[in-house]
Scaffold this motif. Sequence first.
Motif, PDB file in Angstrom:
ATOM      1  N   ASN A  29       0.810  -1.217   0.000  1.00 31.40           N
ATOM      2  CA  ASN A  29       0.000   0.000   0.000  1.00 31.40           C
ATOM      3  C   ASN A  29       0.842   1.265   0.000  1.00 31.40           C
ATOM      4  O   ASN A  29       0.438   2.278  -0.593  1.00 31.40           O
ATOM      5  CB  ASN A  29      -0.948  -0.022   1.201  1.00 31.40           C
ATOM      6  CG  ASN A  29      -2.158  -0.904   0.956  1.00 31.40           C
ATOM      7  OD1 ASN A  29      -3.128  -0.509   0.322  1.00 31.40           O
ATOM      8  ND2 ASN A  29      -2.104  -2.139   1.460  1.00 31.40           N
TER       9      ASN A  29
ATOM     10  N   LEU B  85       0.620   4.024  -2.916  1.00 28.10           N
ATOM     11  CA  LEU B  85       0.408   5.442  -2.563  1.00 28.10           C
ATOM     12  C   LEU B  85       1.394   6.346  -3.298  1.00 28.10           C
ATOM     13  O   LEU B  85       1.009   7.406  -3.841  1.00 28.10           O
ATOM     14  CB  LEU B  85       0.545   5.618  -1.055  1.00 28.10           C
ATOM     15  CG  LEU B  85       0.398   7.058  -0.522  1.00 28.10           C
ATOM     16  CD1 LEU B  85      -1.010   7.584  -0.795  1.00 28.10           C
ATOM     17  CD2 LEU B  85       0.701   7.099   0.968  1.00 28.10           C
ATOM     18  N   TYR B  86       2.678   5.939  -3.328  1.00 32.50           N
ATOM     19  CA  TYR B  86       3.691   6.777  -3.959  1.00 32.50           C
ATOM     20  C   TYR B  86       3.736   6.595  -5.480  1.00 32.50           C
ATOM     21  O   TYR B  86       4.195   7.483  -6.198  1.00 32.50           O
ATOM     22  CB  TYR B  86       5.069   6.485  -3.361  1.00 32.50           C
ATOM     23  CG  TYR B  86       5.245   7.113  -1.995  1.00 32.50           C
ATOM     24  CD1 TYR B  86       5.623   8.451  -1.872  1.00 32.50           C
ATOM     25  CD2 TYR B  86       5.003   6.392  -0.843  1.00 32.50           C
ATOM     26  CE1 TYR B  86       5.766   9.046  -0.625  1.00 32.50           C
ATOM     27  CE2 TYR B  86       5.140   6.963   0.420  1.00 32.50           C
ATOM     28  CZ  TYR B  86       5.519   8.301   0.513  1.00 32.50           C
ATOM     29  OH  TYR B  86       5.655   8.889   1.752  1.00 32.50           O
TER      30      TYR B  86
ATOM     31  N   PHE C 246      -5.276   3.942  -4.484  1.00 25.26           N
ATOM     32  CA  PHE C 246      -4.808   3.631  -3.126  1.00 25.26           C
ATOM     33  C   PHE C 246      -5.967   3.186  -2.239  1.00 25.26           C
ATOM     34  O   PHE C 246      -5.833   2.234  -1.458  1.00 25.26           O
ATOM     35  CB  PHE C 246      -4.130   4.853  -2.509  1.00 25.26           C
ATOM     36  CG  PHE C 246      -3.803   4.676  -1.056  1.00 25.26           C
ATOM     37  CD1 PHE C 246      -2.760   3.842  -0.653  1.00 25.26           C
ATOM     38  CD2 PHE C 246      -4.568   5.312  -0.077  1.00 25.26           C
ATOM     39  CE1 PHE C 246      -2.474   3.664   0.694  1.00 25.26           C
ATOM     40  CE2 PHE C 246      -4.288   5.135   1.269  1.00 25.26           C
ATOM     41  CZ  PHE C 246      -3.235   4.311   1.659  1.00 25.26           C
ATOM     42  N   ASN C 247      -7.097   3.855  -2.365  1.00 23.77           N
ATOM     43  CA  ASN C 247      -8.257   3.497  -1.546  1.00 23.77           C
ATOM     44  C   ASN C 247      -8.730   2.070  -1.836  1.00 23.77           C
ATOM     45  O   ASN C 247      -9.080   1.311  -0.918  1.00 23.77           O
ATOM     46  CB  ASN C 247      -9.398   4.483  -1.781  1.00 23.77           C
ATOM     47  CG  ASN C 247      -9.090   5.860  -1.228  1.00 23.77           C
ATOM     48  OD1 ASN C 247      -8.248   6.003  -0.340  1.00 23.77           O
ATOM     49  ND2 ASN C 247      -9.754   6.884  -1.752  1.00 23.77           N
TER      50      ASN C 247
ATOM     51  N   PRO D  78       0.294   9.072  -6.963  1.00 19.31           N
ATOM     52  CA  PRO D  78      -0.051  10.188  -6.062  1.00 19.31           C
ATOM     53  C   PRO D  78      -1.245  11.013  -6.542  1.00 19.31           C
ATOM     54  O   PRO D  78      -1.947  11.619  -5.728  1.00 19.31           O
ATOM     55  CB  PRO D  78       1.234  11.026  -6.054  1.00 19.31           C
ATOM     56  CG  PRO D  78       1.913  10.696  -7.350  1.00 19.31           C
ATOM     57  CD  PRO D  78       1.613   9.255  -7.595  1.00 19.31           C
ATOM     58  N   ALA D  79      -1.481  11.014  -7.846  1.00 19.05           N
ATOM     59  CA  ALA D  79      -2.577  11.824  -8.391  1.00 19.05           C
ATOM     60  C   ALA D  79      -3.871  11.031  -8.510  1.00 19.05           C
ATOM     61  O   ALA D  79      -4.888  11.575  -8.962  1.00 19.05           O
ATOM     62  CB  ALA D  79      -2.172  12.397  -9.752  1.00 19.05           C
ATOM     63  N   ARG D  80      -3.851   9.774  -8.138  1.00 21.80           N
ATOM     64  CA  ARG D  80      -5.049   8.935  -8.281  1.00 21.80           C
ATOM     65  C   ARG D  80      -5.327   8.235  -6.944  1.00 21.80           C
ATOM     66  O   ARG D  80      -5.070   7.022  -6.790  1.00 21.80           O
ATOM     67  CB  ARG D  80      -4.860   7.921  -9.407  1.00 21.80           C
ATOM     68  CG  ARG D  80      -4.534   8.594 -10.755  1.00 21.80           C
ATOM     69  CD  ARG D  80      -4.426   7.570 -11.871  1.00 21.80           C
ATOM     70  NE  ARG D  80      -5.714   6.926 -12.146  1.00 21.80           N
ATOM     71  CZ  ARG D  80      -5.871   5.953 -13.041  1.00 21.80           C
ATOM     72  NH1 ARG D  80      -4.818   5.506 -13.717  1.00 21.80           N
ATOM     73  NH2 ARG D  80      -7.058   5.407 -13.249  1.00 21.80           N
ATOM     74  N   PRO D  81      -5.850   8.965  -5.987  1.00 19.47           N
ATOM     75  CA  PRO D  81      -6.090   8.393  -4.652  1.00 19.47           C
ATOM     76  C   PRO D  81      -7.074   7.234  -4.652  1.00 19.47           C
ATOM     77  O   PRO D  81      -7.057   6.414  -3.739  1.00 19.47           O
ATOM     78  CB  PRO D  81      -6.642   9.587  -3.863  1.00 19.47           C
ATOM     79  CG  PRO D  81      -7.178  10.531  -4.894  1.00 19.47           C
ATOM     80  CD  PRO D  81      -6.257  10.380  -6.060  1.00 19.47           C
ATOM     81  N   ILE D  82      -7.937   7.156  -5.687  1.00 23.23           N
ATOM     82  CA  ILE D  82      -8.904   6.057  -5.715  1.00 23.23           C
ATOM     83  C   ILE D  82      -8.210   4.700  -5.801  1.00 23.23           C
ATOM     84  O   ILE D  82      -8.681   3.699  -5.247  1.00 23.23           O
ATOM     85  CB  ILE D  82      -9.890   6.232  -6.898  1.00 23.23           C
ATOM     86  CG1 ILE D  82     -11.021   5.188  -6.771  1.00 23.23           C
ATOM     87  CG2 ILE D  82      -9.175   6.109  -8.231  1.00 23.23           C
ATOM     88  CD1 ILE D  82     -12.141   5.407  -7.764  1.00 23.23           C
TER      89      ILE D  82
END
Length: 218
Positions: free
Chosen positions: A22, A26-27, A36-37, A30-34
């Motif tokens: 994860n 995340l890194y 990571f979620n 960085p511009a697509r938080p979905i």
Amino acid sequence: MTIHKEGRVLLAVMLIVLVIINVVVLYAFPARPIIFNISLAASIVLFLLILQFFRNPKIVSPLDEKHVLAPADGKVVVIEETTETEYLKDRRLQISIFMSPVNVHVNRMPVKGVVEFFKYHAGKYLVAWHPKSSTENERTTLVVKTGQGVPVLVRQIAGALARRIKWYVKEGQQFEQAEEFGFIKFGSRVDVFLPLDAKVKVNIGEKTKGGRTVLAEI
């Protein structure tokens, strides 16, 4: 509720791996938080699923020397008269309990007594309800003789998913009723072989609780 010792290392390693995955996600996005979620949610669900496999609840057992307690959580799938060919070599009443992946996987001694026989068998991994699973799958066989001299045979059987049987048994060992004697990772089946005159207290399809449900009286 505690976590069984058989799962502690696996869960710790799994947690570290999921955290690393994860962090990388995340890194990397960085511009697509979905993304990571989604990764985080999937990791949590996966970890919780594996965690519940290794839960080890505290129980209160209805101890009685006349009772045969269920050795596992699960569902009764077999109640029949059969011939036990490995050790007892006579007609017995067989009661089998199928353990699904969502059951507690701790195995508990159905009666109080001394282990007079134990053997591990390497084998196949047929589905647990297959007719040949009790003789061809990876399994253990143990026989406990009660204080009244009645031998009770218990067999742990691995299935298609359960590919790791653990046992804490040796011949000559004294066990209390409902005491833990083994663990089958990710479910499978446990057979109990009783005298033909045992009074069965469960029915096919009935749910059992290891160390609490009374299977029979002997």
